[in-house]
Scaffold this motif. Structure first.
Motif, mmCIF file in Angstrom:
data_model
loop_
_atom_site.group_PDB
_atom_site.id
_atom_site.type_symbol
_atom_site.label_atom_id
_atom_site.label_comp_id
_atom_site.label_asym_id
_atom_site.label_seq_id
_atom_site.Cartn_x
_atom_site.Cartn_y
_atom_site.Cartn_z
ATOM 1 N N THR A 3 4.001 8.612 -21.475
ATOM 2 C CA THR A 3 5.162 9.462 -21.213
ATOM 3 C C THR A 3 6.437 8.659 -21.269
ATOM 4 O OG1 THR A 3 3.826 10.904 -19.821
ATOM 5 C CG2 THR A 3 6.217 11.021 -19.553
ATOM 6 N N ALA A 4 6.423 7.467 -20.692
ATOM 7 C CA ALA A 4 7.618 6.626 -20.678
ATOM 8 C C ALA A 4 8.032 6.220 -22.084
ATOM 9 C CB ALA A 4 7.366 5.375 -19.829
ATOM 10 N N ILE A 5 7.043 5.853 -22.900
ATOM 11 C CA ILE A 5 7.364 5.429 -24.263
ATOM 12 C C ILE A 5 7.865 6.599 -25.081
ATOM 13 C CG2 ILE A 5 6.405 4.466 -26.375
ATOM 14 C CD1 ILE A 5 6.787 2.476 -24.131
ATOM 15 N N ASN A 6 7.205 7.778 -24.936
ATOM 16 C CA ASN A 6 7.662 8.941 -25.684
ATOM 17 C C ASN A 6 9.081 9.314 -25.306
ATOM 18 O OD1 ASN A 6 5.325 9.215 -27.093
ATOM 19 N ND2 ASN A 6 4.425 10.788 -25.784
ATOM 20 N N THR A 7 9.388 9.182 -24.004
ATOM 21 C CA THR A 7 10.745 9.455 -23.556
ATOM 22 C C THR A 7 11.724 8.495 -24.203
ATOM 23 O OG1 THR A 7 9.926 10.275 -21.440
ATOM 24 C CG2 THR A 7 12.245 9.622 -21.543
ATOM 25 N N ALA A 8 11.324 7.209 -24.276
ATOM 26 C CA ALA A 8 12.193 6.209 -24.902
ATOM 27 C C ALA A 8 12.414 6.515 -26.365
ATOM 28 C CB ALA A 8 11.575 4.822 -24.741
ATOM 29 N N ILE A 40 8.065 4.278 -38.845
ATOM 30 C CA ILE A 40 8.797 3.081 -38.435
ATOM 31 C C ILE A 40 10.199 3.398 -37.924
ATOM 32 C CG2 ILE A 40 7.517 1.596 -40.022
ATOM 33 C CD1 ILE A 40 9.874 1.624 -41.904
ATOM 34 N N GLN A 41 10.666 4.649 -38.125
ATOM 35 C CA GLN A 41 12.048 4.979 -37.789
ATOM 36 C C GLN A 41 12.418 4.740 -36.333
ATOM 37 O OE1 GLN A 41 14.148 6.029 -40.507
ATOM 38 N NE2 GLN A 41 15.528 5.171 -38.972
ATOM 39 N N PRO A 42 11.608 5.154 -35.366
ATOM 40 C CA PRO A 42 12.017 4.945 -33.975
ATOM 41 C C PRO A 42 12.249 3.481 -33.613
ATOM 42 C CG PRO A 42 10.297 6.588 -34.076
ATOM 43 C CD PRO A 42 10.391 5.983 -35.451
ATOM 44 N N VAL A 43 11.427 2.579 -34.153
ATOM 45 C CA VAL A 43 11.606 1.167 -33.812
ATOM 46 C C VAL A 43 12.845 0.606 -34.519
ATOM 47 C CG1 VAL A 43 10.158 0.132 -35.619
ATOM 48 C CG2 VAL A 43 10.330 -0.961 -33.377
ATOM 49 N N SER A 282 9.111 -8.246 -30.401
ATOM 50 C CA SER A 282 9.449 -8.208 -28.974
ATOM 51 C C SER A 282 8.590 -7.202 -28.216
ATOM 52 C CB SER A 282 10.928 -7.837 -28.799
ATOM 53 O OG SER A 282 11.147 -6.475 -29.182
ATOM 54 N N ASP A 283 8.585 -7.313 -26.903
ATOM 55 C CA ASP A 283 7.835 -6.380 -26.057
ATOM 56 C C ASP A 283 8.243 -4.941 -26.327
ATOM 57 O OD1 ASP A 283 6.808 -8.667 -24.967
ATOM 58 O OD2 ASP A 283 7.449 -8.266 -22.911
ATOM 59 N N GLU A 284 9.553 -4.698 -26.346
ATOM 60 C CA GLU A 284 10.053 -3.330 -26.523
ATOM 61 C C GLU A 284 9.578 -2.735 -27.835
ATOM 62 O OE1 GLU A 284 14.289 -0.898 -27.021
ATOM 63 O OE2 GLU A 284 14.288 -3.081 -26.810
ATOM 64 N N GLU A 295 -1.812 2.247 -32.569
ATOM 65 C CA GLU A 295 -2.327 0.944 -32.965
ATOM 66 C C GLU A 295 -2.302 0.002 -31.757
ATOM 67 O OE1 GLU A 295 -1.372 0.620 -37.664
ATOM 68 O OE2 GLU A 295 0.372 0.480 -36.357
ATOM 69 N N TYR A 296 -2.684 -1.231 -32.010
ATOM 70 C CA TYR A 296 -2.735 -2.248 -30.963
ATOM 71 C C TYR A 296 -1.605 -3.253 -31.164
ATOM 72 C CZ TYR A 296 -7.535 -0.563 -30.276
ATOM 73 O OH TYR A 296 -8.648 0.216 -30.054
ATOM 74 N N PRO A 297 -0.821 -3.549 -30.137
ATOM 75 C CA PRO A 297 0.183 -4.604 -30.258
ATOM 76 C C PRO A 297 -0.497 -5.939 -30.529
ATOM 77 C CG PRO A 297 0.534 -3.291 -28.263
ATOM 78 C CD PRO A 297 -0.817 -2.925 -28.794
ATOM 79 N N VAL A 298 0.125 -6.785 -31.336
ATOM 80 C CA VAL A 298 -0.455 -8.115 -31.562
ATOM 81 C C VAL A 298 0.039 -9.116 -30.531
ATOM 82 C CG1 VAL A 298 -0.798 -7.743 -34.033
ATOM 83 C CG2 VAL A 298 1.333 -8.786 -33.249
ATOM 84 N N GLU A 299 1.127 -8.802 -29.856
ATOM 85 C CA GLU A 299 1.604 -9.702 -28.806
ATOM 86 C C GLU A 299 0.712 -9.559 -27.577
ATOM 87 O OE1 GLU A 299 5.569 -10.702 -26.117
ATOM 88 O OE2 GLU A 299 5.677 -9.178 -27.685
#
Length: 346
Positions: A3-8, A40-43, A282-284, A295-299
């Motif tokens: 929910t937090a990420i979708n809001t962001a 890729i647009q949101p990032v 970055s984390d964000e 997908e899975y973050p690589v960090e």
């Protein structure tokens, strides 16, 4: 977290970013991508919001390397964003990318997810897993080797053996077990097929739903996309019909592939492009990008979405992706040698 990420994602305005088709690009960072722009647009918007630098993208599904080569020194491309180790390695071998020295990238992205010559960097990973019928398959663990066991005869579905996702898996099998064992394995897979290879990974889930086969090879992120598809809600039924099983090599680990980024060889905005590459690690950015694409973050240390967690624990193979890339040509040869795409032959 979801929910937090979708809001962001929803709160990020479309700041200074555009999708350009054919025309010359004139942003602060110009991107050639084989990923659909909406993935890729949101990032990219988050990058613009943080830095004030604009981005523009051209979607190029095929012939990306050839286009950059043809443009030569006048190419507007700053970055290449694509999926699969094969495509990233193809760009490297074509000489259309250049190495990047960055402490930020080195610190954020584990070595196995970076090119040894620093010419490509992974952004997210996805696992090549087994889709299994919830109704007709009563196991929850399997090895890649077991998929060639005759007990699965007439029960397996896959897309073409020559597709880049399967080539990468076969290349990883070669790295682990050698060429002869890989040839025998691919022949075993062929003879377990319920039909000739066809379609994409979603089509394999559809075939399981329809009772045409019981197990299939597919990437994890397609399950997330099917399960949340509002435009074609029948795909939710395909996703509900399958369970994800994390297959393993003898080391107990699962094959992963990647999405990634490279700096174009003649990048006109090199410094800005490297800033974007660093932001993407970055984390964000890892949270937004991985959440958006299931997908899975690589960090290390970044939590996956709840839906991705529902696939089960992923223990990614530690085999270097550049080693997988070295075996891709032989993997392709093996697919043709055993006539995999001709379907079962015994």
């Amino acid at each position: 977290m979801r929910t937090a990420i979708n809001t962001a994602i929803c709160s990020i305005a479309m700041l200074g970013s555009s999708v350009v088709s054919g025309a010359a690009l004139a942003a602060d960072v110009n991107i050639y991508t084989s990923r659909q722009p909406d993935l890729i647009q949101p990032v990219l918007d988050a990058f613009t919001k943080e830095t004030g630098l604009s981005t523009a993208t051209i979607f190029i599904d095929k012939g990306l390397e050839e286009r950059i080569k043809a443009e030569g020194a006048n190419s507007p491309a700053d970055l290449i964003m694509t999926v699969d180790i094969g495509r990233l390695d193809a760009a490297k071998q074509a000489g259309v990318v250049q190495p990047v020295t960055s402490d930020v990238l080195e610190n954020n992205i584990p070595q196995r997810f970076r090119d040894g010559d620093e010419e490509w960097f992974a952004l997210t990973s996805r696992a090549r897993v087994v889709y299994a019928s919830r109704e007709r398959v009563d196991i929850d663990a399997i090895s890649y080797k077991d998929l060639a066991d005759p007990k699965w005869k007439g029960r397996l579905c896959t897309r073409s053996g020559q597709h880049q996702y399967n080539i990468a898996l076969i290349a990883a099998y070669i790295a682990h077990h050698g060429e002869d064992a890989a040839r025998e394995w691919v022949a075993g897979l062929r003879d377990n097929l319920a039909r000739r290879p066809e379609g994409g990974d979603r089509d394999q889930a559809k075939a399981i739903y329809a009772g045409e086969c019981d197990i299939a090879l597919g990437n994890t992120y397609y399950v997330g996309k099917m399960a949340t598809d509002e435009k074609e809600p029948e795909q939710k039924e395909w996703a509900a019909a399958i369970k994800v099983i994390m297959p393993t090599f003898d080391n107990g680990l699962t094959h992963v592939n990647i999405s990634g980024v490279s700096l174009a060889s003649n990048a006109p905005h090199k410094d800005n492009a490297i800033k974007l590459m660093e932001f993407l690690s970055s984390d964000e950015a890892q949270k937004i990008y991985a959440e958006l694409n299931y997908e899975y973050p690589v960090e290390p240390g970044i939590e996956t979405s709840e839906l991705v967690q529902s696939f089960g624990e992923l223990k990614p193979d530690t085999l270097g992706l550049d080693e997988i890339a070295r075996h891709r040509a032989k993997a392709s040869e093996i697919v043709d040698e055993v006539n995999y795409d001709g379907g079962p032959q015994s």
